[in-house]
Design a protein around this motif. Sequence first.
Motif, PDB file in Angstrom:
ATOM      1  N   LEU A 125       0.713  -1.359  -0.287  1.00 22.54           N
ATOM      2  CA  LEU A 125       0.263   0.116   0.502  1.00 22.54           C
ATOM      3  C   LEU A 125       0.959   1.163  -0.130  1.00 22.54           C
ATOM      4  CD1 LEU A 125      -2.954   1.513  -0.109  1.00 22.54           C
ATOM      5  CD2 LEU A 125      -2.818   0.741   2.500  1.00 22.54           C
ATOM      6  N   TYR A 126       2.103   0.892   0.540  1.00 20.03           N
ATOM      7  CA  TYR A 126       2.601   2.434   0.405  1.00 20.03           C
ATOM      8  C   TYR A 126       4.026   2.367  -0.615  1.00 20.03           C
ATOM      9  CZ  TYR A 126       6.597   4.825   1.939  1.00 20.03           C
ATOM     10  OH  TYR A 126       8.034   6.507   1.519  1.00 20.03           O
ATOM     11  N   ARG A 127       4.086   1.755  -1.642  1.00 20.47           N
ATOM     12  CA  ARG A 127       4.691   1.895  -3.262  1.00 20.47           C
ATOM     13  C   ARG A 127       3.563   2.546  -3.323  1.00 20.47           C
ATOM     14  NH1 ARG A 127       7.080  -2.963  -0.767  1.00 20.47           N
ATOM     15  NH2 ARG A 127       5.480  -4.488  -2.123  1.00 20.47           N
ATOM     16  N   VAL A 132       1.891   6.850  -7.065  1.00 25.31           N
ATOM     17  CA  VAL A 132       0.378   7.758  -7.471  1.00 25.31           C
ATOM     18  C   VAL A 132       1.200   9.605  -6.812  1.00 25.31           C
ATOM     19  CG1 VAL A 132      -0.848   6.227  -8.077  1.00 25.31           C
ATOM     20  CG2 VAL A 132      -1.483   7.643  -5.542  1.00 25.31           C
ATOM     21  N   THR A 133       1.832   8.979  -5.266  1.00 24.61           N
ATOM     22  CA  THR A 133       1.905  10.648  -5.461  1.00 24.61           C
ATOM     23  C   THR A 133       3.357  11.377  -5.452  1.00 24.61           C
ATOM     24  OG1 THR A 133       2.988   9.651  -3.087  1.00 24.61           O
ATOM     25  CG2 THR A 133       0.141  10.196  -3.144  1.00 24.61           C
ATOM     26  N   ALA A 134       3.903  11.156  -6.652  1.00 25.94           N
ATOM     27  CA  ALA A 134       5.323  11.499  -7.237  1.00 25.94           C
ATOM     28  C   ALA A 134       5.463  12.549  -7.697  1.00 25.94           C
ATOM     29  CB  ALA A 134       5.847  10.136  -7.604  1.00 25.94           C
ATOM     30  N   GLY A 139       1.869  18.930   0.369  1.00 29.66           N
ATOM     31  CA  GLY A 139      -0.092  19.269   1.013  1.00 29.66           C
ATOM     32  C   GLY A 139      -0.904  18.446   0.000  1.00 29.66           C
ATOM     33  N   SER A 140      -0.318  17.433  -0.808  1.00 31.20           N
ATOM     34  CA  SER A 140      -1.381  17.060  -2.688  1.00 31.20           C
ATOM     35  C   SER A 140      -2.187  16.203  -1.034  1.00 31.20           C
ATOM     36  CB  SER A 140      -1.060  15.262  -2.682  1.00 31.20           C
ATOM     37  OG  SER A 140       0.652  16.514  -3.338  1.00 31.20           O
ATOM     38  N   THR A 141      -3.440  15.945  -1.825  1.00 30.41           N
ATOM     39  CA  THR A 141      -4.447  15.031  -1.899  1.00 30.41           C
ATOM     40  C   THR A 141      -4.403  13.822  -2.055  1.00 30.41           C
ATOM     41  OG1 THR A 141      -5.489  17.263  -1.076  1.00 30.41           O
ATOM     42  CG2 THR A 141      -6.871  15.241  -1.126  1.00 30.41           C
ATOM     43  N   VAL A 142      -5.163  12.183  -1.194  1.00 29.48           N
ATOM     44  CA  VAL A 142      -4.541  11.604  -1.912  1.00 29.48           C
ATOM     45  C   VAL A 142      -6.265  11.340  -1.735  1.00 29.48           C
ATOM     46  CG1 VAL A 142      -4.319  10.383  -0.839  1.00 29.48           C
ATOM     47  CG2 VAL A 142      -3.799   9.101  -2.341  1.00 29.48           C
ATOM     48  N   SER A 156      -3.748  14.107  -8.239  1.00 29.99           N
ATOM     49  CA  SER A 156      -4.224  15.129  -9.288  1.00 29.99           C
ATOM     50  C   SER A 156      -2.694  16.113  -8.639  1.00 29.99           C
ATOM     51  CB  SER A 156      -5.763  15.477  -9.491  1.00 29.99           C
ATOM     52  OG  SER A 156      -6.207  14.205 -10.275  1.00 29.99           O
ATOM     53  N   SER A 157      -1.932  17.430  -9.781  1.00 33.28           N
ATOM     54  CA  SER A 157      -1.533  18.025  -9.640  1.00 33.28           C
ATOM     55  C   SER A 157      -1.402  19.081 -11.050  1.00 33.28           C
ATOM     56  CB  SER A 157      -0.185  17.288  -9.028  1.00 33.28           C
ATOM     57  OG  SER A 157       0.454  16.523 -10.679  1.00 33.28           O
TER      58      SER A 157
END
Length: 243
Positions: A125-127, A132-134, A139-142, A156-157
């Motif tokens: 799950l961490y990987r 997806v957050t790369a 402050g990104s939202t997953v 998204s970014s």
Amino acid sequence: MARRTVFAASDDKTRAAMQCVNLIFSEDGLKAVSSDGSRIMSAKGETKGGGAVSMMIPARSLALLAGMCAEEDVFSVGTTGKSIVYMKESFLFSARMIDGVYINTDALFSACQPLFTVLTDGEELYRALDSVTALGDGGSTVELHFEPGAIELSCSSDTGTARGRLEVIPLTGTPGGTYYYTAHKLKECLRAMGGTMRLNVAQNGVLLLGTEQVSCLNVAKRAPSSVRTEHAVSSGKSKPRAA
């Protein structure tokens, strides 16, 4: 225990207690708890109990201690006035204790009744989350979208949207729904846990993660404004026009 809790303490200087790790000595053994108001980390330590003592130690002090010792090191612990002392052969470390009352984290965990539970591997799950957050920032939202047998992750970014999918094993309830979390906070929790874990989603999207030694609670965020706007349009809702 320190490595599994210090990162989740608050950095708000106006909330001295929340900048601490709460060490709880009881008949069940030692437990360390930390919280920044949006997540809670709880880690079990030595199982040999004795007495009932609760003390608050600044997270920075415990982080410093963790950096000077190995995971397998064993300490004798005592108190001298307003300080806690960690001792082993040729080593002594002292940290001041903070006065006050810590939040009742056991009550908060108990109040969260799971809507459904799945079994997953924390490292996988961490990987998936890290992938997806790369493209995002700190402050990104997953977005976690639950289906029977799988979790779909997306983030998204300004540079685009990354998506991933992870298969899980349903245990109780019917997995479903879409929830949003602060990406870097959830990643820190998963990195500290690892191993096979039970993932529970409770009312209002509260995310509960648990292994044999560590428990974590993450409060869900509101959907990003772009998602709320899209939902309002698809529902036929719009703001009234000015006359």
